[in-house]
Design a protein around this motif. Structure first.
Motif, PDB file in Angstrom:
ATOM      1  N   GLN A 238       0.835  -1.211   0.000  1.00 21.39           N
ATOM      2  CA  GLN A 238       0.000   0.000   0.000  1.00 21.39           C
ATOM      3  C   GLN A 238       0.867   1.256   0.000  1.00 21.39           C
ATOM      4  O   GLN A 238       0.634   2.187  -0.781  1.00 21.39           O
ATOM      5  N   LEU A 239       1.922   1.263   0.846  1.00 21.84           N
ATOM      6  CA  LEU A 239       2.853   2.389   0.834  1.00 21.84           C
ATOM      7  C   LEU A 239       3.545   2.469  -0.527  1.00 21.84           C
ATOM      8  O   LEU A 239       3.780   3.551  -1.059  1.00 21.84           O
ATOM      9  N   GLY A 240       3.821   1.307  -1.101  1.00 16.39           N
ATOM     10  CA  GLY A 240       4.508   1.253  -2.386  1.00 16.39           C
ATOM     11  C   GLY A 240       3.735   1.912  -3.506  1.00 16.39           C
ATOM     12  O   GLY A 240       4.293   2.681  -4.283  1.00 16.39           O
ATOM     13  N   VAL A 241       2.428   1.641  -3.585  1.00 20.29           N
ATOM     14  CA  VAL A 241       1.666   2.256  -4.685  1.00 20.29           C
ATOM     15  C   VAL A 241       1.572   3.764  -4.482  1.00 20.29           C
ATOM     16  O   VAL A 241       1.614   4.533  -5.448  1.00 20.29           O
ATOM     17  N   LEU A 242       1.494   4.204  -3.214  1.00 24.37           N
ATOM     18  CA  LEU A 242       1.471   5.654  -2.974  1.00 24.37           C
ATOM     19  C   LEU A 242       2.793   6.288  -3.406  1.00 24.37           C
ATOM     20  O   LEU A 242       2.816   7.319  -4.073  1.00 24.37           O
ATOM     21  N   LEU A 243       3.892   5.617  -3.015  1.00 27.02           N
ATOM     22  CA  LEU A 243       5.209   6.127  -3.409  1.00 27.02           C
ATOM     23  C   LEU A 243       5.338   6.159  -4.918  1.00 27.02           C
ATOM     24  O   LEU A 243       5.938   7.075  -5.481  1.00 27.02           O
ATOM     25  N   PHE A 244       4.744   5.156  -5.570  1.00 23.03           N
ATOM     26  CA  PHE A 244       4.817   5.127  -7.031  1.00 23.03           C
ATOM     27  C   PHE A 244       4.119   6.342  -7.623  1.00 23.03           C
ATOM     28  O   PHE A 244       4.635   6.979  -8.548  1.00 23.03           O
ATOM     29  N   LEU A 245       2.923   6.676  -7.086  1.00 25.57           N
ATOM     30  CA  LEU A 245       2.200   7.833  -7.613  1.00 25.57           C
ATOM     31  C   LEU A 245       3.063   9.093  -7.518  1.00 25.57           C
ATOM     32  O   LEU A 245       3.065   9.935  -8.419  1.00 25.57           O
ATOM     33  N   ILE A 246       3.789   9.226  -6.401  1.00 27.26           N
ATOM     34  CA  ILE A 246       4.615  10.421  -6.225  1.00 27.26           C
ATOM     35  C   ILE A 246       5.843  10.353  -7.137  1.00 27.26           C
ATOM     36  O   ILE A 246       6.188  11.311  -7.824  1.00 27.26           O
ATOM     37  N   ALA A 247       6.494   9.169  -7.128  1.00 28.63           N
ATOM     38  CA  ALA A 247       7.761   9.045  -7.859  1.00 28.63           C
ATOM     39  C   ALA A 247       7.566   9.057  -9.369  1.00 28.63           C
ATOM     40  O   ALA A 247       8.458   9.483 -10.106  1.00 28.63           O
ATOM     41  N   ALA A 248       6.393   8.615  -9.851  1.00 25.98           N
ATOM     42  CA  ALA A 248       6.165   8.564 -11.301  1.00 25.98           C
ATOM     43  C   ALA A 248       6.281   9.963 -11.895  1.00 25.98           C
ATOM     44  O   ALA A 248       6.976  10.167 -12.906  1.00 25.98           O
ATOM     45  N   GLY A 249       5.615  10.928 -11.257  1.00 24.16           N
ATOM     46  CA  GLY A 249       5.688  12.304 -11.749  1.00 24.16           C
ATOM     47  C   GLY A 249       7.102  12.844 -11.664  1.00 24.16           C
ATOM     48  O   GLY A 249       7.609  13.487 -12.586  1.00 24.16           O
ATOM     49  N   LEU A 250       7.743  12.530 -10.540  1.00 26.06           N
ATOM     50  CA  LEU A 250       9.096  13.034 -10.302  1.00 26.06           C
ATOM     51  C   LEU A 250      10.068  12.512 -11.361  1.00 26.06           C
ATOM     52  O   LEU A 250      10.876  13.258 -11.912  1.00 26.06           O
ATOM     53  N   THR A 251       9.967  11.228 -11.654  1.00 28.83           N
ATOM     54  CA  THR A 251      10.926  10.625 -12.588  1.00 28.83           C
ATOM     55  C   THR A 251      10.696  11.143 -14.004  1.00 28.83           C
ATOM     56  O   THR A 251      11.640  11.350 -14.768  1.00 28.83           O
ATOM     57  N   LEU A 252       9.425  11.416 -14.367  1.00 27.83           N
ATOM     58  CA  LEU A 252       9.152  11.974 -15.696  1.00 27.83           C
ATOM     59  C   LEU A 252       9.708  13.384 -15.816  1.00 27.83           C
ATOM     60  O   LEU A 252      10.314  13.750 -16.826  1.00 27.83           O
ATOM     61  N   VAL A 253       9.496  14.177 -14.749  1.00 27.83           N
ATOM     62  CA  VAL A 253       9.984  15.559 -14.779  1.00 27.83           C
ATOM     63  C   VAL A 253      11.514  15.575 -14.864  1.00 27.83           C
ATOM     64  O   VAL A 253      12.098  16.323 -15.638  1.00 27.83           O
ATOM     65  N   PHE A 254      12.174  14.704 -14.073  1.00 29.97           N
ATOM     66  CA  PHE A 254      13.636  14.614 -14.148  1.00 29.97           C
ATOM     67  C   PHE A 254      14.078  14.143 -15.522  1.00 29.97           C
ATOM     68  O   PHE A 254      14.970  14.709 -16.139  1.00 29.97           O
ATOM     69  N   GLY A 255      13.417  13.073 -15.975  1.00 31.28           N
ATOM     70  CA  GLY A 255      13.864  12.420 -17.193  1.00 31.28           C
ATOM     71  C   GLY A 255      13.646  13.274 -18.425  1.00 31.28           C
ATOM     72  O   GLY A 255      14.503  13.348 -19.298  1.00 31.28           O
ATOM     73  N   ILE A 256      12.490  13.919 -18.512  1.00 31.24           N
ATOM     74  CA  ILE A 256      12.144  14.632 -19.738  1.00 31.24           C
ATOM     75  C   ILE A 256      12.661  16.062 -19.725  1.00 31.24           C
ATOM     76  O   ILE A 256      13.189  16.560 -20.700  1.00 31.24           O
TER      77      ILE A 256
ATOM     78  N   GLY B  25      15.919   4.406 -11.749  1.00 24.60           N
ATOM     79  CA  GLY B  25      16.530   4.969 -12.942  1.00 24.60           C
ATOM     80  C   GLY B  25      15.707   6.163 -13.411  1.00 24.60           C
ATOM     81  O   GLY B  25      14.500   6.053 -13.600  1.00 24.60           O
ATOM     82  N   ILE B  26      16.378   7.303 -13.601  1.00 21.85           N
ATOM     83  CA  ILE B  26      15.676   8.536 -13.918  1.00 21.85           C
ATOM     84  C   ILE B  26      14.966   8.417 -15.259  1.00 21.85           C
ATOM     85  O   ILE B  26      15.547   7.972 -16.246  1.00 21.85           O
ATOM     86  N   GLY B  27      13.686   8.821 -15.284  1.00 20.86           N
ATOM     87  CA  GLY B  27      12.923   8.826 -16.534  1.00 20.86           C
ATOM     88  C   GLY B  27      12.168   7.542 -16.795  1.00 20.86           C
ATOM     89  O   GLY B  27      11.391   7.460 -17.740  1.00 20.86           O
ATOM     90  N   SER B  28      12.379   6.510 -15.974  1.00 18.83           N
ATOM     91  CA  SER B  28      11.732   5.235 -16.228  1.00 18.83           C
ATOM     92  C   SER B  28      10.527   5.043 -15.307  1.00 18.83           C
ATOM     93  O   SER B  28      10.679   4.961 -14.088  1.00 18.83           O
ATOM     94  N   VAL B  29       9.318   5.003 -15.892  1.00 16.12           N
ATOM     95  CA  VAL B  29       8.110   4.792 -15.102  1.00 16.12           C
ATOM     96  C   VAL B  29       8.094   3.371 -14.551  1.00 16.12           C
ATOM     97  O   VAL B  29       7.703   3.113 -13.413  1.00 16.12           O
ATOM     98  N   LYS B  30       8.567   2.433 -15.371  1.00 15.83           N
ATOM     99  CA  LYS B  30       8.660   1.040 -14.941  1.00 15.83           C
ATOM    100  C   LYS B  30       9.595   0.931 -13.729  1.00 15.83           C
ATOM    101  O   LYS B  30       9.285   0.276 -12.733  1.00 15.83           O
TER     102      LYS B  30
ATOM    103  N   PHE C 264      16.668   0.661 -14.166  1.00 16.58           N
ATOM    104  CA  PHE C 264      16.238   0.788 -15.559  1.00 16.58           C
ATOM    105  C   PHE C 264      16.777   2.059 -16.211  1.00 16.58           C
ATOM    106  O   PHE C 264      16.229   2.547 -17.175  1.00 16.58           O
ATOM    107  N   GLY C 265      17.831   2.632 -15.627  1.00 15.71           N
ATOM    108  CA  GLY C 265      18.339   3.895 -16.155  1.00 15.71           C
ATOM    109  C   GLY C 265      19.297   3.664 -17.312  1.00 15.71           C
ATOM    110  O   GLY C 265      19.904   2.609 -17.422  1.00 15.71           O
TER     111      GLY C 265
END
Lengths: 331, 305
Positions: free
Chosen positions: B14-32, B235-240, B301-302
């Motif tokens: 449960q904590l993991g999916v919440l962290l994913f929601l936060i980290a997904a945006g972060l990794t896209l912003v960093f990556g792109i 890995g920065i930029g990787s949603v997976k 996955f970077g």
């Protein structure tokens, strides 16, 4: 081959070097005049905040050594403040009260921590480096939060100030202030020597072009790691002073906000100038004090100041960086 | 022991999916955009405060959630247009300073608007109560719903990133920004969409967690650093990578806190094991990060630099 690297820039850099020492000397004279002024005004508060400024000046200068001269944006430097502060607390609880030994202890721990975390962080660069140093800083923060023997989250009150080689000169606020000033001056001279040395020139060269330095035969990793360790050790001295000033240590010394404030001090004073961050520490802490008097919501104004400074200063801080030849934060 | 393990594993997921929601945006912003955004954690906090306000106004969690989403879009867009947009071309140092300033500003604005005392969000009626899992073991329905919602968003994000035109542009942008721009794509619009998407996901995480945590001003802090660890590991930029990293970090953090001391007790005497467990448990994820980076400096996955 080596003489090319070491001698060529000396001629052009010499005036900047002298300027740096002159600016620092002026700052030290001003600092030295503060206590007599404070006692004339009968306001010992100035000496207390002055001591804090001197401690943060040491930390900001140490951070500038790697941030300014190596373009290594470490976001975990508050950890070393914590190591210094807790070295005082832990060693004094075992009856070791001498500041010399406490600084030595702080430096040993800082060197080990910097060596291990630096070796991992320096395998990466850019955004990665910032985030990893931040994460390692946070790791140290959590370590001291769960260290219940020394108060954990609540912190730990010190029963006495450190002695210096058996004397109790730190027991007066003025003694501590001048000790901090002395340490700052000595460490400035050390940093100045490092920057001007062959080691410093190679380190700066790596900032400019790591590939070229590698081609010339230097290993960027070793130089950067050494500088990272030196910077961490110097920062821990600031922690020893802060613990003696506050007579209290807590994990709050090493929160990531503190690391951010150290970066602010370096940038305010001027990146890659050594003397600048000393002035930057004074400016940032005085600004905080002043805004704190105006409103309890002073971080709002301080944050606004930061955002506006970046957005609207001509070409931002990058402009300042370019002036000192640190043009590229990115490719 | 088995029951405790399953329970903690579910808490970890449960904590993991919440962290994913936060980290997904972060990794896209960093990556792109190659932008470091320290203010991402406070967005999570803002999401929680928004749903607390709207739920209190309307008297319903669901209306609160529904109203929170457009408000989150507005917050993301305003931040992008007013501040972030001007930072893309700047050095990382400038970005650190400006977003550090944003953290201070938003924290204080939240404190001025909502005060310092924590708020609470009522559990929606439909999802209150527990369900039996195995034997005597019960698990709250709401936490299961959070896991389901998080996984649904993960699947949705996967489809968008891998099977739509905008997702194609996102992946292209993360690989080579200049080329995408040269091919005639409006890069400013793309950046605005990515940043706002990240902001909304962070706000959504805060809103989902609001009924089980108290909503207070410090809640963004610890999460930001954990999200950084997730991004670095994945890995920065990787949603997976963010998805896998979030689950690893959250499960290690949750299980380590509970089972670390138990495991240590088998090798040390109980007092020392308890003390050491308490000290080591919060450091586990950072040690894990160090180990992974030691093996793979660019994350799981970077792309190596």
């Amino acid at each position: 081959m080596m003489s090319d690297v070491t001698t060529a820039p000396t001629a052009t850099r010499a005036p900047a070097l002298a300027g740096r020492v002159k600016a620092a000397a002026l700052l030290f004279v001003l600092f030295a005049l503060l206590p007599p002024l404070a006692s004339a005004l009968n306001d010992p508060f100035y000496v207390l905040i002055g001591t804090r400024i001197l401690a943060y000046a040491i930390a900001a200068m140490a951070l500038d050594l790697i941030l300014g001269y190596g373009a290594l944006v470490s976001f975990g430097h508050a950890a070393y403040l914590g190591f210094g502060a807790y070295a005082v607390a832990i060693l004094s609880s075992y009856g070791i009260n001498d500041m010399v030994l406490q600084i030595l202890g702080a430096m040993v721990v800082s060197a080990l921590f910097a060596l291990v975390t630096g070796a991992i962080s320096l395998r990466t660069r850019g955004v990665y480096f910032i985030m990893i140093t931040l994460a390692f800083g946070q790791m140290a923060f959590f370590f001291f939060i769960s260290l219940s023997a020394y108060g954990g989250d609540d912190g730990y009150s010190l029963s006495q100030k450190s002695t210096v080689l058996g004397t109790d000169i730190l027991h007066s606020d003025y003694g501590l202030y001048y000790m901090a000033l002395g340490l700052l001056a000595a460490l400035f001279l050390l940093c100045n020597r490092i920057v001007g040395s062959r080691f410093g020139r190679v380190f700066t060269g790596i900032r400019e072009n790591a590939t070229r330095m590698e081609a010339v035969g230097y290993s960027p990793f070793r130089y950067q790691l050494t500088a990272f360790v030196i910077s961490g050790c110097i920062t821990s001295v600031a922690g020893v002073i802060l613990a003696n000033q506050a007579q209290f240590v807590s994990p709050a010394f090493m929160s990531w906000h503190r690391s951010g404030e150290l970066i602010v001090m370096v940038v305010l004073g001027g990146v890659g100038t050594l003397a600048g961050p000393i002035a930057g520490a004074a400016a940032a802490l005085l600004l905080e004090e002043w805004l704190g008097v105006l409103t309890e919501h002073w971080p709002l104004l301080f944050g606004l100041f930061l955002v506006l400074m970046v957005l609207f200063s001509p070409r931002g801080i990058t402009g300042v960086l370019e002036k000192y030849g640190i043009a590229r934060g990115k490719e | 022991m088995m029951n405790l393990f399953v329970l903690q594993l579910l808490n970890g997921v449960q904590l993991g999916v919440l962290l994913f929601l936060i980290a997904a945006g972060l990794t896209l912003v960093f990556g792109i955009m190659d932008v470091i955004n320290l203010a991402h954690g406070v967005l999570y906090m803002v999401g929680a405060y928004l749903i607390a306000t709207f739920a209190a106004l309307t008297g319903s969690f669901w209306w609160g959630l529904l109203l929170m989403l457009p408000a989150a879009v507005a917050v993301g867009l305003i931040l992008e247009v007013v501040v972030m947009r001007r930072l893309y071309a700047r050095s990382h140092l400038d970005q650190v300073l400006a977003t550090f300033g944003l953290v201070m500003i938003i924290n204080e604005l939240v404190e001025i608007t909502w005060g310092t005392s924590p708020l609470s969000v009522p559990m929606p009626e439909l999802l209150s109560g527990s369900v039996p899992l195995m034997g005597p073991l019960q698990y709250p329905v709401y936490r299961i719903a959070v896991i389901a919602a998080g996984l649904a968003v993960a699947v949705g994000l996967y489809v968008v990133v891998n099977h739509t035109r905008i997702g194609m542009l996102l992946r292209a942008g993360a690989t080579n920004r200049t080329m995408v721009s040269a091919l005639g794509v409006d890069i400013n619009k793309l950046f605005a969409i990515v940043f706002t998407l990240g902001a909304v996901l962070a706000c959504l995480a805060g809103a989902l967690v609001a009924p089980i945590l108290s909503v207070d001003t410090g809640m963004g802090e610890s999460v930001l650093i954990l999200a950084f660890v997730v991004v670095v590991i994945g890995g920065i930029g990787s949603v997976k990578g963010a998805f896998l990293g979030a689950l690893i970090v959250a499960i290690v953090d949750t299980l380590g806190g509970v089972f670390g001391p138990i495991l240590l007790r088998s090798v040390l005497d109980p007092a020392a094991a308890g003390q050491m467990g308490r000290v080591l448990a919060p450091m586990l994820v950072y040690i894990l990060m160090a180990l992974i980076l030691f093996a793979k400096p660019a994350g799981l996955f970077g792309r190596s630099a």
